[in-house]
Design a protein around this motif. Structure first.
Motif, PDB file in Angstrom:
ATOM      1  N   UNK A   1       0.789  -1.119   0.169  1.00 19.20           N
ATOM      2  CA  UNK A   1       0.107  -0.212  -0.018  1.00 19.20           C
ATOM      3  C   UNK A   1       0.907   1.236   0.134  1.00 19.20           C
ATOM      4  N   UNK A   2       2.126   1.134   0.663  1.00 21.43           N
ATOM      5  CA  UNK A   2       3.080   2.331   0.527  1.00 21.43           C
ATOM      6  C   UNK A   2       3.626   2.821  -0.664  1.00 21.43           C
ATOM      7  N   UNK A   3       3.339   2.008  -1.733  1.00 26.69           N
ATOM      8  CA  UNK A   3       3.752   2.147  -2.997  1.00 26.69           C
ATOM      9  C   UNK A   3       3.239   3.468  -3.789  1.00 26.69           C
ATOM     10  N   UNK A   4       1.922   3.866  -3.296  1.00 30.03           N
ATOM     11  CA  UNK A   4       1.340   5.096  -4.004  1.00 30.03           C
ATOM     12  C   UNK A   4       2.162   6.325  -3.489  1.00 30.03           C
ATOM     13  N   UNK A   5       3.016   6.141  -2.574  1.00 35.79           N
ATOM     14  CA  UNK A   5       3.979   7.273  -2.203  1.00 35.79           C
ATOM     15  C   UNK A   5       5.044   7.293  -3.383  1.00 35.79           C
ATOM     16  N   UNK A   6       5.328   8.500  -3.865  1.00 38.77           N
ATOM     17  CA  UNK A   6       6.214   8.733  -5.046  1.00 38.77           C
ATOM     18  C   UNK A   6       7.653   8.373  -4.378  1.00 38.77           C
TER      19      UNK A   6
ATOM     20  N   UNK B   1      10.323   0.652  -1.499  1.00 38.56           N
ATOM     21  CA  UNK B   1       9.411  -0.328  -1.348  1.00 38.56           C
ATOM     22  C   UNK B   1       9.505  -1.365  -2.134  1.00 38.56           C
ATOM     23  N   UNK B   2       9.514  -1.202  -3.352  1.00 41.85           N
ATOM     24  CA  UNK B   2       9.716  -2.030  -4.627  1.00 41.85           C
ATOM     25  C   UNK B   2      10.680  -2.977  -4.109  1.00 41.85           C
ATOM     26  N   UNK B   3      11.985  -2.259  -3.871  1.00 43.66           N
ATOM     27  CA  UNK B   3      13.005  -3.135  -3.508  1.00 43.66           C
ATOM     28  C   UNK B   3      12.846  -4.004  -2.391  1.00 43.66           C
TER      29      UNK B   3
ATOM     30  N   UNK C   1      -1.597  -7.005  -9.249  1.00 47.74           N
ATOM     31  CA  UNK C   1      -0.922  -6.587 -10.649  1.00 47.74           C
ATOM     32  C   UNK C   1      -1.520  -5.556 -11.252  1.00 47.74           C
ATOM     33  N   UNK C   2      -2.630  -5.408 -11.119  1.00 47.73           N
ATOM     34  CA  UNK C   2      -3.539  -4.250 -11.394  1.00 47.73           C
ATOM     35  C   UNK C   2      -2.857  -2.864 -11.185  1.00 47.73           C
ATOM     36  N   UNK C   3      -2.714  -2.830  -9.846  1.00 44.60           N
ATOM     37  CA  UNK C   3      -2.103  -1.837  -9.111  1.00 44.60           C
ATOM     38  C   UNK C   3      -0.785  -1.361  -9.670  1.00 44.60           C
ATOM     39  N   UNK C   4       0.107  -2.352  -9.910  1.00 41.79           N
ATOM     40  CA  UNK C   4       1.410  -2.146 -10.424  1.00 41.79           C
ATOM     41  C   UNK C   4       1.251  -1.412 -11.936  1.00 41.79           C
TER      42      UNK C   4
END
Length: 737
Positions: A184-189, A195-197, A213-216
Motif C-alpha cells: 500500500x505504501x507504493x502510492x507514495x512517490x 518499497x519495490x526493492x 498486478x493491476x495496481x502496479x
C-alpha cells in the motif's frame, strides 16, 4: 487508512504480547553491563594497558546505556545533552555495532517523532547491528509508521535501512505478513523505489494477486517505465505468467539503486573488530576498506549454508529430525548430506535466505537444475548482482592485491554455471560494466570463461556493450591473448547453439533468451560468426599467418561448418576470403589437413540442406541463398585446383606477376598440386626417398599414374584424414594426374 489502523493495532497487540519477554531480555542486557563493570574493577592485578582498554570499553557501554535511556524518555530542553548522547551512540555504533536491544530502542525513537528529522537521520545512519536484528523490532517499527508521527524523509531512510539490513534480520515470517501494508505504501512517490526493492526481496508466489498486478500496471501507466516497477512486475510475471500479458524488458541489468552505501563501510569495519559479528558473511563483504586490511577468502564471500528455521536453539536441544519436520514441515539444509536424501525431501526443502550459499553445494545445484523454479534463479541473480556489480569495485580502482582470491570466487561461479549448463544474467551485467576498465590481465581465464557463458541474446544489443571493447583488446594484445579470445568465442558459440537446438521449439515459461523468432535467433548467431571472421581476417594480417593462430581460427570454423547437421539449425556461414586463402596456401600440413576436413563438412551440410528443400518442395523461410552455394563452389574450385588439377586460381584471385617473378615461379598455374604444394613437400621427398633411399636428387614429376595412388595412400597413412575425406567427397577420380 483502515488497513493501516488494522496493522497498527495488530502490531501493537503483538508487541504487547512479547513485551514481557523483551523487557526481560533488555533488563538482562543491562544487568550484564553492570556485571561487566564489577568484573573490570576486580581485575586490578592484570596488565595496566589491558585494564585501560577494558575500562574504556566499559565506560563507553555505560555511556551508551545512559544515552539510550535519554532517547527513550524523549527530548529535554537542554540541547547540549542531546548532542552529547547522540555522539555517544554514533561512536559506539561505528566502533562495535549495536546490540539488538539497542537497535529496538533507536528504531522506536526515530519513528515516534520525538526528535526532529536531523536527529532521526543521524540515528538511522548509526544503526549498525553488532550481530542480528530482531524481527520483533521491525514489526514494532512498522506500527510506528502507521501512527504517522515521522516525516517523509525519515520514512525513506527507514526503508533504505530495512533493505540494506534485510539479511541481518533473524526471521522474516512475521515481516512477510505485513506484505499488504508495504504494498500500500507504493502510492507514495518518494517511497516507491525503496518499497519495490523491499517487496522484491519479500515476494513469494502466494503474494502475487490480480489486484496487486493491476495496481502496479496503473502505477506504471502513471509514472512511466520505472526500473523498480519493472523489477516487481517481472518477478510477478515469473511467479504467475498468466496474470501479466504486457511485454517487459527481459534484459534489464540493474533495477535498484544501492541502498547500502550509508552503512556499508561501517559493516565491513565491524567484522574484523567484533567477534560477535555473524560468521556467515552477507552481501556486503567484497569491497576493500582502507586502511583496514583483511585476508580475502573466496569461501568468506559465499555465505555459509544455513536454514532460516534451523536455529541454534534447535541444534542445542538436539531435536530429532522427525520432531523438527513435524514442527514446520521443512527439511533443514544442515542435514542434507546425500543425493538420496535430496530425492526423498525435495518437496519440503527450504532454500537458504542467502542464495549465494548454493554455489558451494552440489546437491542444491542439483535441486535448482531439477526444480525449474524461476524464483530460485531470481534470488540467486539478485545475490550475484549485489556482490559483483555493486560491492566488488576491484575493476574500478585497479587494485589487484587480492586478484587470486577474487579469481577463486569467479571459479566457484563458473563451476556452478558449468554444472547448470546455463549462464547467469548477473555475471553478464558484471561483464558489461567491468570490461571497459579491464586490462586483459587480471583474472583473464575466469573473465573469458564468463564471456563464454553469456546467455543467448541479440548480438546487435551486445556488440556495443561487450564485443566492441573485446575487439580493442584483441587487436592490441599478444598472439596468445588473441587465441584465448578465439577459444572463448568458440565456446560461446557452442553454448548458444546447444541452447537453441534444445529450446528453439519450446516456449519457456522462465525468462528465456529464446523468446524470439527463429529467424532472429539465426541472425544473432550469424552476426557472431561474421564478427569472429572479421577478427580472424585482421589477426591473420597482423600476425603474418602464424600457424598457432590459424589452428584456433580453424577450430572455431569446425563448429561453424556443422551447425546444420549437428544442431539441426538452418544456418550455414562460410569463412571470409581473408581466412580461406591464407590457410589454403599455408606451409603447415596440419593446417591444410584441417581445412580439408572443414570443407568436407561444409559440403555435407550444404548437400543435406539442398536435399531437405527438395523433399519438402516448398520454399522455406530459411532457404539458403544462391550466393552461399556460389561462394562455396568458388572455394571448392580453388582447393581442387591447388591440390589436384594443378590449375589454381583460375577465378576469384589475382596474383601480381612481379611477385611470381621474384619468387622464380614461372609456371605457377601448373606448379601447385598434392606433390608441389609447399605444405606437402616434405611428404613428397620422404615418399620418393623410401623408393630410392640412395638418390641424392628426387624427381617430383615422376609421381603420376599408379605412383600417384601410392603417394595418396602414403599421405593417408601419415594421418592426413581430413585430406582423405575431402578427396573422396569432392573429387571424382576418373583420371589421375
Amino acid at each position: 487508512m483502515s488497513s493501516q489502523k488494522k496493522i497498527n493495532s495488530w502490531a501493537r497487540k503483538r508487541t504487547s504480547q512479547d513485551s514481557s519477554s523483551y523487557q526481560t531480555r533488555l533488563s538482562a542486557w543491562r544487568v550484564k553491563e553492570d556485571l561487566n563493570d564489577s568484573k573490570s574493577i576486580s581485575k586490578c592485578g592484570q596488565n595496566s594497558t589491558v585494564e585501560d582498554y577494558e575500562g574504556a570499553d566499559d565506560q563507553a557501554e555505560n555511556a551508551l546505556q545512559i544515552a539510550l535511556r535519554y532517547f527513550e524518555k524523549g527530548p529535554i530542553k537542554t540541547s547540549q545533552n542531546k548532542e552529547k548522547h547522540l555522539k555517544t551512540v554514533e561512536n559506539v555504533a561505528w566502533k562495535n555495532g549495536l546490540a539488538p536491544e539497542g537497535i529496538d530502542i533507536l528504531l522506536s525513537v526515530a519513528l515516534s517523532g520525538k526528535f526532529g528529522s536531523a536527529v532521526n537521520t543521524r540515528i538511522f545512519k548509526c544503526m549498525i547491528p553488532a550481530t542480528l536484528i530482531s524481527e520483533d523490532s521491525v514489526v514494532k517499527a512498522v506500527s510506528w509508521l502507521c501512527a504517522g508521527k515521522c516525516s517523509g524523509s525519515t520514512k525513506v531512510l527507514f526503508y533504505r535501512w530495512l533493505v540494506a539490513m534485510f539479511d541481518f534480520i533473524d526471521h522474516k515470517e512475521q515481516i512477510n505478513l505485513l506484505y499488504g501494508f508495504f504494498f500500500a505504501s507504493l502510492q507514495d512517490d518518494a517511497l516507491c523505489p525503496y518499497v519495490c526493492h523491499l517487496l522484491y526481496l519479500l515476494t513469494k508466489k502466494e503474494n502475487v494477486k490480480p489486484f496487486r498486478v493491476r495496481k502496479l500496471l496503473d502505477l506504471q501507466a502513471k509514472m512511466g517505465m520505472q526500473p523498480h516497477l519493472q523489477a516487481l512486475l517481472s518477478l510477478y510475471k515469473f511467479f504467475v505468467p498468466t496474470l501479466i500479458s504486457v511485454s517487459l524488458p527481459m534484459r534489464k541489468k540493474i533495477y535498484f539503486k544501492n541502498s547500502e552505501n550509508l552503512w556499508k563501510t561501517a559493516l565491513l569495519a565491524l567484522k574484523p573488530r567484533n567477534p560477535g559479528f555473524p560468521s556467515e558473511p552477507l552481501k556486503l563483504m567484497l569491497t576493500n576498506v582502507y586502511p583496514i586490511k583483511r585476508k580475502w577468502n573466496s569461501h568468506s564471500i559465499i555465505p555459509v549454508l544455513n536454514s532460516c528455521n534451523y536455529s541454534k536453539e534447535s541444534r542445542k536441544k538436539r531435536m530429532n529430525l522427525s520432531d523438527y519436520l513435524s514442527s514446520n514441515g521443512s527439511f533443514p539444509l544442515e542435514q542434507l548430506k546425500s543425493f538420496p536424501q535430496l530425492l526423498q525431501n525435495i518437496h519440503c526443502l527450504e532454500l537458504p535466505s542467502q542464495m549465494g550459499a548454493v554455489l558451494n553445494s552440489s546437491l542444491l545445484l542439483h535441486y535448482i537444475n531439477c526444480v525449474r523454479d524461476e524464483s530460485v534463479l531470481l534470488r540467486l541473480y539478485h545475490w550475484l548482482s549485489q556482490t559483483l556489480q555493486e560491492e566488488c569495485n576491484w575493476y574500478k580502482v585497479n587494485n589487484y592485491d587480492h586478484g587470486k582470491e577474487f579469481a577463486n570466487f569467479l571459479d566457484t561461479i563458473l563451476r556452478a554455471e558449468c554444472f547448470l549448463q546455463e549462464g547467469f544474467y548477473s555475471c553478464e551485467a558484471f561483464l558489461y560494466k567491468s570490461l571497459p576498465l579491464w586490462d586483459g590481465l587480471c583474472c583473464r581465464s575466469q573473465f573469458l570463461q564468463l564471456v563464454s557463458w553469456i546467455p543467448f541474446s541479440s548480438f546487435s544489443e551486445m556488440k556495443p556493450l561487450l564485443f566492441d571493447h573485446l575487439s580493442r583488446l584483441f587487436f592490441t594484445s599478444s598472439i596468445f591473448f588473441k587465441c584465448s579470445i578465439l577459444q572463448c568465442l568458440k565456446e560461446l558459440l557452442q553454448n548458444w547453439l546447444l541452447w537453441l537446438s534444445m529450446d528453439i521449439h519450446v516456449k519457456s515459461v522462465r525468462n528465456s533468451p529464446l523468446e524470439t523468432t527463429l529467424g532472429g535467433s539465426m541472425n544473432s548467431v550469424s552476426e557472431l560468426i561474421h564478427y569472429v571472421g572479421w577478427l580472424s581476417t585482421t589477426a591473420v594480417r597482423l600476425e603474418s599467418n602464424r600457424t598457432f593462430l590459424l589452428h584456433f581460427i580453424l577450430d572455431f570454423y569446425e563448429k561453424v561448418c556443422d551447425i546444420y547437421i549437428n544442431y539441426n539449425l538452418p544456418l550455414v556461414v562460410l569463412f571470409p576470403p581473408g581466412v580461406f586463402y591464407p590457410v589454403l596456401l599455408s606451409l603447415d600440413s596440419s593446417i591444410l589437413n584441417q581445412l580439408c576436413y572443414i570443407m568436407d563438412r561444409y559440403h555435407k551440410n550444404l548437400t543435406a540442406a539442398k536435399k531437405n528443400e527438395f523433399v519438402h518442395k516448398t520454399k522455406s523461410e530459411f532457404s539458403f541463398s544462391s550466393k552461399t552455394y556460389q561462394e562455396f563452389n568458388q572455394y571448392l574450385t580453388a582447393m581442387v585446383g591447388c591440390l589436384w588439377t594443378s590449375r589454381p586460381f583460375q577465378k576469384g584471385l589475382y596474383i601480381d606477376p612481379e611477385v611470381l617473378g621474384n619468387a622464380s615461379v614461372a609456371e605457377y598455374k601448373k606448379s601447385l598440386n598434392l606433390v608441389h604444394h609447399p605444405a606437402f613437400l616434405s611428404y613428397t621427398v620422404s615418399f620418393l626417398l623410401q623408393e630410392c633411399p640412395e638418390e641424392r636428387k628426387v624427381n617430383m614429376s615422376s609421381i603420376r599414374g599408379k605412383k600417384w595412388n601410392w603417394y595418396l595412400d602414403y599421405l593417408y597413412s601419415e594421418g592426413l584424414h581430413g585430406l582423405k575425406h575431402f578427396i573422396r567427397s569432392s573429387i571424382h577420380r576418373s583420371s589421375v594426374p
